[in-house]
Scaffold this active site. Structure first.
Site, PDB file in Angstrom:
ATOM      1  N   HIS A  44      -1.149   5.278   3.172  1.00  0.00           N
ATOM      2  CA  HIS A  44      -0.238   4.281   3.939  1.00  0.00           C
ATOM      3  C   HIS A  44      -0.265   3.056   3.022  1.00  0.00           C
ATOM      4  CE1 HIS A  44      -4.109   3.211   5.358  1.00  0.00           C
ATOM      5  NE2 HIS A  44      -4.020   2.221   5.369  1.00  0.00           N
ATOM      6  N   HIS A 130      -1.222  -1.727  -1.769  1.00  0.00           N
ATOM      7  CA  HIS A 130      -1.779  -0.452  -2.533  1.00  0.00           C
ATOM      8  C   HIS A 130      -2.075   0.316  -1.528  1.00  0.00           C
ATOM      9  CE1 HIS A 130      -5.232  -2.503  -0.675  1.00  0.00           C
ATOM     10  NE2 HIS A 130      -6.051  -1.391  -0.670  1.00  0.00           N
TER      11      HIS A 130
END
Length: 190
Positions: A44, A130
């Site tokens: 995610h 990220h």
């Protein structure tokens, strides 16, 4: 609320992008000695980490996130590179980074503001989008970023996906995969 639960809001990756990213991670795994590799279902892109939360805080957060992102459109993101957090020779996090996308930063700011209005005290470090792939370097030799450039970097074959929804996740440390969707906030698609 269980004591090992905490909450965060994130952009969900598509099934296909999770699959492709997992294939890259498997290539890296044979060369890079990290203690724990993230389950592909748990990939995610975090927008706001909430930590522990009461039911009333969660309800307020759901209401405000829906209000703040109402009218926001879906957009494309491209996973283009790898990087690390922590010491250069012994990183604590290996991650895949996404291209610079202004709409992602706008979405993050809306979600962040909604969470603050709901009473959360959030991390104020600059947003560094990220996807965490692995944690805790364990090799006795020093880590080097050259490992990543040699090992089929995503720069050669970028992974593109549509950011179509924000998800409120609950972490269950004792389970694998450990992130469970509690609420979903769709972005507008054409």
């Amino acid at each position: 609320m269980e004591k090992n639960e905490h909450y965060f809001l994130a952009v969900r990756l598509s099934k296909e992008s999770k699959k492709l990213l997992h294939e890259k991670a498997e290539q890296l795994k044979s060369e890079l000695k990290f203690a724990r590799w993230v389950h592909p279902e748990d990939y995610h892109l975090t927008l706001a980490f909430l930590g522990n939360a009461s039911e009333s805080q969660l309800n307020k957060t759901k209401e405000l996130v829906q209000k703040y992102i109402d009218g926001s459109s879906a957009f494309s993101l491209t996973i283009q590179h790898f990087g690390t957090f922590g010491r250069k020779d012994s990183p604590r996090i290996l991650w895949a980074g996404v291209n610079k996308e202004e709409r992602l930063h706008q979405l993050r700011n809306l979600v962040f503001t909604a969470c603050e209005k709901a009473g959360f005290h959030l991390d104020t470090r600059p947003f560094s989008p990220h996807i965490t792939l692995a944690r805790k370097w364990t090799d006795s030799s020093s880590f080097s970023l050259s490992f990543l450039s040699i090992n089929n970097s995503v720069e050669e074959k970028p992974i593109t996906f549509e950011a179509e929804e924000v998800v409120l996740y609950r972490t269950r440390l004792e389970k694998t995969p450990k992130y469970e969707a509690v609420a979903t906030f769709p972005l507008l698609t054409e």
